[in-house]
Design an enzyme around this catalytic site. Structure first.
Site, PDB file in Angstrom:
ATOM      1  N   ASP A 101      42.127  33.164  32.801  1.00 13.91           N
ATOM      2  CA  ASP A 101      41.205  33.494  34.123  1.00 13.91           C
ATOM      3  C   ASP A 101      39.833  34.157  33.736  1.00 13.91           C
ATOM      4  OD1 ASP A 101      40.415  33.717  36.627  1.00 13.91           O
ATOM      5  OD2 ASP A 101      41.445  35.651  36.994  1.00 13.91           O
ATOM      6  N   GLU A 147      41.351  28.372  34.209  1.00 14.19           N
ATOM      7  CA  GLU A 147      40.951  28.450  35.802  1.00 14.19           C
ATOM      8  C   GLU A 147      39.589  28.185  35.974  1.00 14.19           C
ATOM      9  OE1 GLU A 147      40.754  31.413  39.430  1.00 14.19           O
ATOM     10  OE2 GLU A 147      42.685  31.201  38.564  1.00 14.19           O
ATOM     11  N   ASP A 165      44.455  39.929  37.444  1.00 17.83           N
ATOM     12  CA  ASP A 165      43.658  39.009  36.445  1.00 17.83           C
ATOM     13  C   ASP A 165      44.553  38.606  35.397  1.00 17.83           C
ATOM     14  OD1 ASP A 165      40.639  39.215  37.726  1.00 17.83           O
ATOM     15  OD2 ASP A 165      41.595  41.356  37.228  1.00 17.83           O
TER      16      ASP A 165
END
Length: 188
Positions: A15, A75, A148
């Site tokens: 991410d 992502e 996260d």
């Protein structure tokens, strides 16, 4: 090498972010997932944006060299109204992708809604809902304070759920594939 070992796949999920980069790693054997690790790279203490990008690149290489992932799931930046935020996220994603491509690790990009849908069945799920579902599916004892790292882990699990289904993810196997698949963005 035994037949079981031959079917083992390590997936690194990322991410990307310029404040916090989250990542998670799973091992897949057959149709079973096993949690390996999740963590985050805290970048908010650095003011220089180029230092942040170098740290993202270096940490991604370190993860690749330590865990030897067979594939990376990352992502994709979401499209928001703040152009500066989008630019920063795109740069963070780009350097993480460059690290993977430099080691010839295939990369697949997933939209946030696709990841949330794969994990929870709801493309509008909250970070907390995604984290709780991962906790249940992977048997995690606890969740981190910042989510996260669970977002990075979610990218890896989404990739596992979507193996053999290229819809919704863009795979890149190296620089040539990346350039070929994105030539329409660079020409003009």
């Amino acid at each position: 090498m035994t037949k079981a070992a031959a079917s083992e796949t390590i997936i690194l999920g990322i991410d990307p972010g310029t404040t916090i980069m989250g990542f998670g790693i799973i091992r897949v054997q057959g149709n079973q997932m096993e949690f390996i690790q999740m963590n985050e790279l805290i970048l908010r203490k650095y003011d220089d944006p180029f230092t942040k990008l170098k740290l993202i690149f270096d940490r991604t290489l370190e993860l690749i060299d330590t865990y030897h992932p067979d594939e990376i799931a990352i992502e994709a930046p979401f499209y928001g109204k703040n152009v500066q935020s989008m630019l920063k996220l795109g740069r963070a994603q780009g350097v993480a992708m460059a690290a993977g491509l430099s080691r010839q690790v295939p990369i697949t990009e997933y939209l946030p809604k696709k990841i949330k849908m794969a994990i929870t069945g709801n493309g509008n799920a909250s970070k907390e809902q995604v984290a709780r579902m991962l906790q249940s599916v992977l048997g995690l004892k606890s969740l981190p304070k910042n989510l996260d790292s669970t977002d990075g882990l979610a990218a890896a699990v989404c990739h596992f759920y979507n193996q053999g289904k290229p819809v919704g993810g863009k795979p890149y196997t190296g620089w040539e594939a990346f350039i070929k698949q994105n030539s329409d963005r660079t020409s003009g």
